[in-house]
Design a protein around this motif. Sequence first.
Motif, PDB file in Angstrom:
ATOM      1  N   PRO A 103       0.865  -1.378   0.051  1.00  0.00           N
ATOM      2  CA  PRO A 103      -0.046   0.012   0.127  1.00  0.00           C
ATOM      3  C   PRO A 103       0.835   1.414   0.008  1.00  0.00           C
ATOM      4  O   PRO A 103       0.425   2.185  -0.685  1.00  0.00           O
ATOM      5  CB  PRO A 103      -0.733  -0.140   1.319  1.00  0.00           C
ATOM      6  CG  PRO A 103      -1.067  -1.601   1.488  1.00  0.00           C
ATOM      7  CD  PRO A 103       0.473  -2.223   1.131  1.00  0.00           C
ATOM      8  N   LEU A 104       2.000   1.458   0.574  1.00  0.00           N
ATOM      9  CA  LEU A 104       2.917   2.490   0.690  1.00  0.00           C
ATOM     10  C   LEU A 104       3.389   2.765  -0.792  1.00  0.00           C
ATOM     11  O   LEU A 104       3.474   3.688  -1.101  1.00  0.00           O
ATOM     12  CB  LEU A 104       4.107   2.208   1.858  1.00  0.00           C
ATOM     13  CG  LEU A 104       3.428   2.137   3.182  1.00  0.00           C
ATOM     14  CD1 LEU A 104       4.554   1.686   4.008  1.00  0.00           C
ATOM     15  CD2 LEU A 104       2.774   3.407   3.721  1.00  0.00           C
ATOM     16  N   LEU A 105       3.916   1.551  -1.396  1.00  0.00           N
ATOM     17  CA  LEU A 105       4.338   1.810  -2.539  1.00  0.00           C
ATOM     18  C   LEU A 105       3.418   2.309  -3.728  1.00  0.00           C
ATOM     19  O   LEU A 105       3.555   3.123  -4.528  1.00  0.00           O
ATOM     20  CB  LEU A 105       4.910   0.278  -3.216  1.00  0.00           C
ATOM     21  CG  LEU A 105       6.274  -0.218  -2.352  1.00  0.00           C
ATOM     22  CD1 LEU A 105       6.332  -1.873  -2.567  1.00  0.00           C
ATOM     23  CD2 LEU A 105       7.436   0.704  -2.734  1.00  0.00           C
ATOM     24  N   GLU A 106       2.105   1.745  -3.580  1.00  0.00           N
ATOM     25  CA  GLU A 106       1.039   2.064  -4.525  1.00  0.00           C
ATOM     26  C   GLU A 106       0.782   3.746  -4.331  1.00  0.00           C
ATOM     27  O   GLU A 106       0.858   4.289  -5.380  1.00  0.00           O
ATOM     28  CB  GLU A 106      -0.111   1.230  -4.134  1.00  0.00           C
ATOM     29  CG  GLU A 106      -0.109  -0.054  -4.635  1.00  0.00           C
ATOM     30  CD  GLU A 106      -1.478  -0.843  -4.254  1.00  0.00           C
ATOM     31  OE1 GLU A 106      -2.117  -0.383  -3.429  1.00  0.00           O
ATOM     32  OE2 GLU A 106      -1.673  -1.779  -5.025  1.00  0.00           O
ATOM     33  N   ASN A 107       0.774   4.232  -3.078  1.00  0.00           N
ATOM     34  CA  ASN A 107       0.570   5.659  -2.833  1.00  0.00           C
ATOM     35  C   ASN A 107       1.827   6.282  -3.290  1.00  0.00           C
ATOM     36  O   ASN A 107       1.515   7.397  -4.015  1.00  0.00           O
ATOM     37  CB  ASN A 107       0.351   5.771  -1.320  1.00  0.00           C
ATOM     38  CG  ASN A 107      -0.848   5.716  -0.819  1.00  0.00           C
ATOM     39  OD1 ASN A 107      -1.932   4.994  -1.193  1.00  0.00           O
ATOM     40  ND2 ASN A 107      -1.133   6.735  -0.095  1.00  0.00           N
ATOM     41  N   ALA A 108       2.963   5.870  -3.441  1.00  0.00           N
ATOM     42  CA  ALA A 108       4.231   6.638  -3.497  1.00  0.00           C
ATOM     43  C   ALA A 108       4.065   7.015  -5.086  1.00  0.00           C
ATOM     44  O   ALA A 108       4.355   8.093  -5.748  1.00  0.00           O
ATOM     45  CB  ALA A 108       5.250   5.947  -3.240  1.00  0.00           C
ATOM     46  N   PHE A 109       3.813   5.780  -6.044  1.00  0.00           N
ATOM     47  CA  PHE A 109       3.711   5.913  -7.387  1.00  0.00           C
ATOM     48  C   PHE A 109       2.551   6.404  -8.048  1.00  0.00           C
ATOM     49  O   PHE A 109       2.532   7.305  -8.771  1.00  0.00           O
ATOM     50  CB  PHE A 109       3.895   4.484  -7.936  1.00  0.00           C
ATOM     51  CG  PHE A 109       5.285   3.980  -8.065  1.00  0.00           C
ATOM     52  CD1 PHE A 109       6.200   4.278  -8.963  1.00  0.00           C
ATOM     53  CD2 PHE A 109       5.631   3.091  -6.955  1.00  0.00           C
ATOM     54  CE1 PHE A 109       7.538   3.805  -9.024  1.00  0.00           C
ATOM     55  CE2 PHE A 109       7.023   2.573  -7.058  1.00  0.00           C
ATOM     56  CZ  PHE A 109       7.644   2.896  -8.047  1.00  0.00           C
ATOM     57  N   LYS A 110       1.496   6.472  -7.150  1.00  0.00           N
ATOM     58  CA  LYS A 110       0.276   7.358  -7.413  1.00  0.00           C
ATOM     59  C   LYS A 110       0.409   8.719  -7.401  1.00  0.00           C
ATOM     60  O   LYS A 110      -0.091   9.355  -8.164  1.00  0.00           O
ATOM     61  CB  LYS A 110      -0.927   6.494  -6.811  1.00  0.00           C
ATOM     62  CG  LYS A 110      -2.229   7.324  -6.839  1.00  0.00           C
ATOM     63  CD  LYS A 110      -3.302   6.733  -5.743  1.00  0.00           C
ATOM     64  CE  LYS A 110      -4.643   7.651  -5.975  1.00  0.00           C
ATOM     65  NZ  LYS A 110      -5.739   6.887  -5.038  1.00  0.00           N
TER      66      LYS A 110
END
Length: 353
Positions: free
Chosen positions: A283-290
């Motif tokens: 979820p943290l990675l998804e947010n960063a790239f989003k």
Amino acid sequence: MNIEDLIVKRSTEKTYRIVSHILFWILLFSSSYFLVKFSFNPYRESPFAYLTPLRNTLGLALTFYPLMYFVVPQFLKKKNWLFLISSIIFLTFLYVVFEAISEKIVFNYCASCLETAMEFNPDYVQVIQKSTIENILFKGSNIQLFLQFYSGLILPIAIKMSIGYFQFYTRSLELEKEKVNFELNFLKAQVNPHFLFNTLNNLYGLVMLGRTENSMEAINRLSEFLRYTLESATQKTIHLADEIKLIENYIELEKLRLNHTEVKLDISVGKQNLTLPPLLFIPLLENAFKYTIDQKGSKIHIQIKVVGQKLYFSIQNGFDETVNTKLQGGLGLRNLQKRLKLYFQNDYEYTVS
């Protein structure tokens, strides 16, 4: 509020826990006082009626807390039987010393107690009036005192162990429920549909450009990512090395659609073979790239390191300041915090800025 809610509140709120301890010792004292006061005990009309239960209660409390909050946890941690046995012997000696000194104080400062004892048991008074060391030796030779001590500890230890088992059982149910919900949600949407759609689009672009080697590598990474996420959905914990491999694949697949953003991954975990809940950091990675705007100067910095038995994960990314990103996060970040709480209770730190 039922008993289950009370136990849960007691385990989560310090005030409830302190009040419950105080109430227990008051009830223990009251029951002992009641037995003395309404029995055929010759001391029931003297201050002995409440001073003796008070001394017994204080003596038990004095030994119960070191035993259950220091000795037993240390024993369970180190499995050192010598430490356990020597600690119990020491606490028993402490109880004997407390009994001897407190009884001597009662006789020295309670004239009516001394008069009553002289009337019913003058020989015992002569023993008590000897030196403190002699009183301790006399108490230490009294088998009945040891039986009183060990039998008195049975009730508070049994209650604490029962509450501890209930808390463990409740937490196990919560973890199992969370695991089932996680698996169900995961099966409904194996990965973020946008991530999968974007990756397939990127693969199509690579193929159209004739970049066969890059497209083959991307397909292999996507295959590994999907296989890993499917397998990990049924596991309670996974090795850190496997999670790092998943993160690396995720980053490489996301980088296919980036032109300007610099993505930096720093890993310093040594040969540690720690385990953690699967897909914890996705979820943290998804947010960063989003939220990162793909433009010159944009950066995503991910750091994973292990110091001792502690795992540190940090991620930094740029974002459009004109858009409200809600620092508390959406569903993914809320679920992450819930999982951290369920798996690690208070033994973790999560910060967002």
